[in-house]
Design a protein around this motif. Structure first.
Motif: not given
Length: 211
Positions: A134-149, A156-161
Motif C-alpha cells: 500500500g502507498v500513502v504520500g504527497w503529490s504535485t503536478a502542473t496545470r498548463n492553460e493554453t488560452t492564457t499561456a 495534495g495527498f495521494s494513496y494507492g496500492a
C-alpha cells in the motif's frame, strides 16, 4: 542374590550372542529435516521506469462556489522512480520518489496536466518473489492553460496500492494504482478568485532493478 544372578546370566547370554555373530538391534535414526529455502530479498535501493495511464477529473470554483466540471483530462506517458526498502521477515517498509512526465490532456481546449511528482511511503507484505503493498504520500503536478499561456501548480495527498514480482534476484516488474488529490489556485491575473480540485488517477506498469 537372585537379582544379581539374573543380571550376570543376561550379560553372559548377550556376550555369547555377540561372539556367535548375532547383530544387535538398533533404533532407526530419523534424518534431520532439510532447511526451508530462503525467501526472496526485497531490501535495499531500487530504481526503474514506468509507463503510466492517467485520468484527471477537475472541478472549478470561484470564491468558494462551484463553477463547473468535472472536466476530464486523459493520456499516457513515461516516468521513473527510485526508492529504498527495509525488510523484516515478510514485512517490507520503504520510501519512494517518482516522476511522470505527462501530459494528460483536456480534449476540449488542449489544456494539460504534466510533471507529476510523488513522494510515497510504502508498506508491503512479501510472499517470496511476490510483494503486495500500500502507498500513502504527497503529490504535485502542473496545470498548463493554453488560452492564457499560464501554468498553475496543484498539490495534495495521494494513496494507492500495487504488486511487484521478482523475475530474477534483482529485476522486478509490477503494476501500481495511485489516486492523487491535487488542489490549487489559478493565476490571479486571469482568473481572480478561481481554484480547482482535481482527482487524478493513474495506473503504472513498472519495471526496475534492485541493488
Amino acid at each position: 542374590m537372585k537379582v544379581f544372578a539374573l543380571l550376570c546370566s543376561g550379560i553372559a547370554i548377550a556376550s555369547a550372542a555377540s561372539a556367535d555373530g548375532v547383530t544387535a538391534v538398533t533404533m532407526p535414526v530419523t534424518p534431520a529435516a532439510a532447511p526451508a529455502p530462503a525467501s526472496a530479498d526485497w531490501g535495499g535501493f531500487y530504481l526503474g521506469g514506468s509507463y503510466v495511464f492517467g485520468r484527471d477529473s477537475v472541478d472549478d470554483f470561484q470564491n468558494g462556489g462551484f463553477v463547473g466540471g468535472p472536466f476530464i483530462f486523459e493520456g499516457s506517458s513515461i516516468g521513473g522512480f527510485a526508492g529504498y526498502n527495509i525488510q523484516r521477515g515478510n514485512f517490507v517498509l520503504g520510501g519512494e520518489v517518482a516522476y511522470t512526465a505527462g501530459p494528460t490532456t483536456l480534449e476540449v481546449d488542449g489544456d494539460t496536466y504534466s510533471d507529476f511528482f510523488d513522494l510515497k511511503g510504502r508498506i508491503g507484505y512479501a510472499m517470496n518473489r511476490v510483494m503486495v503493498y500500500g502507498v500513502v504520500g504527497w503529490s504535485t503536478a502542473t496545470r498548463n492553460e493554453t488560452t492564457t499561456a499560464t501554468a498553475t501548480s496543484g498539490s495534495g495527498f495521494s494513496y494507492g496500492a500495487g504488486v511487484d514480482v521478482l523475475v530474477t534476484d534483482r529485476i522486478f516488474v509490477g503494476v501500481e494504482y495511485l489516486t492523487r488529490q491535487l488542489n490549487g489556485d489559478y493565476d490571479q491575473f486571469y482568473y481572480s478568485g478561481y481554484a480547482f480540485e482535481n482527482a487524478s488517477r493513474a495506473i503504472s506498469l513498472r519495471a526496475g532493478f534492485s541493488f
